[in-house]
Scaffold this motif. Structure first.
Motif, PDB file in Angstrom:
ATOM      1  N   GLY A 209       0.789  -1.221   0.000  1.00  0.00           N
ATOM      2  CA  GLY A 209       0.000   0.000   0.000  1.00  0.00           C
ATOM      3  C   GLY A 209       0.823   1.274   0.000  1.00  0.00           C
ATOM      4  N   TYR A 210       2.032   1.204  -0.545  1.00  0.00           N
ATOM      5  CA  TYR A 210       2.923   2.371  -0.627  1.00  0.00           C
ATOM      6  C   TYR A 210       3.161   3.001   0.749  1.00  0.00           C
ATOM      7  CZ  TYR A 210       1.668   1.815  -5.548  1.00  0.00           C
ATOM      8  OH  TYR A 210       1.442   1.290  -6.787  1.00  0.00           O
ATOM      9  N   ARG A 211       3.251   2.144   1.745  1.00  0.00           N
ATOM     10  CA  ARG A 211       3.360   2.586   3.136  1.00  0.00           C
ATOM     11  C   ARG A 211       4.533   3.527   3.370  1.00  0.00           C
ATOM     12  NH1 ARG A 211       3.100  -2.264   7.319  1.00  0.00           N
ATOM     13  NH2 ARG A 211       1.432  -2.706   5.814  1.00  0.00           N
ATOM     14  N   PHE A 212       5.643   3.239   2.716  1.00  0.00           N
ATOM     15  CA  PHE A 212       6.840   4.073   2.898  1.00  0.00           C
ATOM     16  C   PHE A 212       7.089   4.996   1.708  1.00  0.00           C
ATOM     17  CE2 PHE A 212       7.767  -0.051   5.095  1.00  0.00           C
ATOM     18  CZ  PHE A 212       7.575   0.424   6.381  1.00  0.00           C
ATOM     19  N   GLY A 213       6.073   5.138   0.867  1.00  0.00           N
ATOM     20  CA  GLY A 213       6.220   5.971  -0.324  1.00  0.00           C
ATOM     21  C   GLY A 213       6.463   5.130  -1.565  1.00  0.00           C
ATOM     22  N   ASN A 214       6.404   5.786  -2.712  1.00  0.00           N
ATOM     23  CA  ASN A 214       6.596   5.103  -3.994  1.00  0.00           C
ATOM     24  C   ASN A 214       8.069   4.861  -4.290  1.00  0.00           C
ATOM     25  OD1 ASN A 214       3.870   6.399  -4.194  1.00  0.00           O
ATOM     26  ND2 ASN A 214       3.918   5.428  -6.205  1.00  0.00           N
ATOM     27  N   LEU A 215       8.376   3.648  -4.715  1.00  0.00           N
ATOM     28  CA  LEU A 215       9.680   3.388  -5.309  1.00  0.00           C
ATOM     29  C   LEU A 215       9.670   3.940  -6.733  1.00  0.00           C
ATOM     30  CD1 LEU A 215      10.193  -0.282  -4.087  1.00  0.00           C
ATOM     31  CD2 LEU A 215      11.633   1.665  -3.476  1.00  0.00           C
ATOM     32  N   GLU A 216      10.822   4.382  -7.196  1.00  0.00           N
ATOM     33  CA  GLU A 216      10.911   4.946  -8.534  1.00  0.00           C
ATOM     34  C   GLU A 216      11.314   3.873  -9.545  1.00  0.00           C
ATOM     35  OE1 GLU A 216      12.173   9.524  -8.193  1.00  0.00           O
ATOM     36  OE2 GLU A 216      13.648   8.167  -7.317  1.00  0.00           O
ATOM     37  N   TYR A 217      10.694   3.944 -10.702  1.00  0.00           N
ATOM     38  CA  TYR A 217      10.995   3.035 -11.807  1.00  0.00           C
ATOM     39  C   TYR A 217      11.131   3.862 -13.083  1.00  0.00           C
ATOM     40  CZ  TYR A 217       8.954  -0.509  -8.680  1.00  0.00           C
ATOM     41  OH  TYR A 217       8.650  -1.319  -7.619  1.00  0.00           O
ATOM     42  N   ARG A 218      11.849   3.318 -14.036  1.00  0.00           N
ATOM     43  CA  ARG A 218      11.806   3.862 -15.387  1.00  0.00           C
ATOM     44  C   ARG A 218      10.800   3.049 -16.184  1.00  0.00           C
ATOM     45  NH1 ARG A 218      12.970   8.677 -16.342  1.00  0.00           N
ATOM     46  NH2 ARG A 218      13.662   8.290 -18.478  1.00  0.00           N
TER      47      ARG A 218
END
Length: 373
Positions: free
Chosen positions: A241-250
């Protein structure tokens, strides 16, 4: 609701498909679900003009592991395709990976000693002792000429970031040779499935129940109730649930064209290494299988930042994202009945042979777990 299967596998890409096959072989019942309209994840091929189009970008299988090579060939025969991409820098063509052909094209040198002399001189002039980022790592490997023409612009487009802001390890896998050898990979085994990657996935999932167009998170509780354990191959941050924020992807955007000619560029992959050209490369798919069809299909590939609604492809493994991922991994490690695997769930760049090896490792651990149970 009563348990229906031993394992629910979320995602029908290579990792999920290998897990399903191996578990089924061991007598476990599996169900595979996927949010896309097709199975196979990013290795899926689409037939266009009788050409197997790599819908989500070029996939070339390569490995030094004979066991893995024999494994994939047990499902479909692989051809002898050799990856030898070309770089186009403002209309100038160079061979990749960097080899004696490249050095001759750059400087007119004909011997390894002369090429090494030029590169060494450029490296020494930079006085980089401990490379701290991608730019410094690349410069310390190949000097200024190769970096400026063949690495810098492509990297900026591929990652959407200044090379100084990217970790050094990203470029360490780049081959540099002092032979006239255009084979991009050093691996002993290399090729493309004859008839496309769909045949590999179909072989792996032949006896498995598959449900497509299924969004796991829209009814997660019900799907979880159908199985004793879950193998999850999607984004790890989404799972929590994106608890710690969004990880970044390309992410990637593709522009596909059907051309009324037999041969457009004479090579499967041409990289565009200048920043003036908006796309990173053009793929001509028929060359992966030595096609002679009257028409050809090309794909222009654009790199872009991931955002909701687009597909995540490459994790951005910089310091900030690694810190966030480690928080998610701690949560994942505490999930006793959920196994996280694959590029998105492990937030790690995997080649295809590494995906298979990782799946095998996970299955062996599950075997040990079952014996303890």
């Amino acid at each position: 609701m009563a348990k229906k299967v031993d394992y629910l596998i979320v995602g029908s890409g290579l990792f999920g498909s290998v897990c399903a096959y191996e578990l089924n072989k061991r007598g476990k019942t599996c169900m595979v679900i996927d949010k896309r309209y097709h199975q196979g994840g990013n290795v899926y091929c689409e037939a266009v003009e009788d050409i197997n189009v790599h819908k989500y970008g070029a996939h070339i299988f390569h490995t030094n592991d004979k066991k893995i090579w024999d494994y994939v060939n047990s499902f479909v025969e692989f051809n002898r395709y050799t990856n030898a991409p070309i770089a186009n820098y403002k209309g100038e063509l160079y061979n990749l990976p960097f080899n004696m052909n490249t050095f001759y094209q750059l400087w007119g040198v004909k011997t390894p000693d002369k090429a090494k002399e030029i590169i060494s001189q450029q490296i020494n002039n930079l006085n980089i002792k401990n490379p701290e980022n991608l730019e410094e790592q690349a410069l310390s490997m190949v000097g200024t000429d190769i970096y400026e023409k063949l690495i810098k612009g492509y990297t900026e487009k591929q990652w959407g970031r200044n090379p100084k802001d990217l970790p050094a390890f990203i470029i360490k896998r780049l081959p540099v040779r002092f032979t006239f050898n255009n084979n991009y990979f050093d691996d002993k085994y290399q090729g493309i499935p004859i008839g496309g990657y769909n045949k590999l996935i179909e072989g792996l999932l032949e006896e498995i129940e598959i449900k497509l167009n299924v969004d796991y998170f829209k009814d997660k509780q019900q799907w979880d109730s159908l199985a004793d354990r879950i193998i999850y191959t999607g984004k790890i941050d989404e799972y929590f649930g994106y608890r710690f924020g969004n990880l970044e992807y390309r992410s990637l955007k593709f522009e596909q064209s059907i051309l009324n000619q037999q041969n457009y560029q004479g090579n499967a992959v041409i990289n565009y290494t200048d920043t003036d050209t908006p796309y990173t490369r053009i793929i001509e798919h028929k060359h992966f299988e030595f096609g002679k069809q009257p028409k050809t299909v090309i794909t222009k590939e654009y790199s872009q930042e991931w955002k909701p609604g687009t597909e995540p492809y490459y994790p951005v493994n910089d310091q900030k994202n690694s810190k966030i991922y480690n928080q998610y991994k701690q949560l994942a490690d505490d999930e006793s009945n959920v196994i996280f695997g694959g590029r998105l769930a492990e937030y790690k760049y995997y080649d295809m042979h590494q995906v298979i090896a990782s799946a095998w490792t996970k299955i062996k651990r599950l075997e040990q777990y079952d014996r303890v149970d």
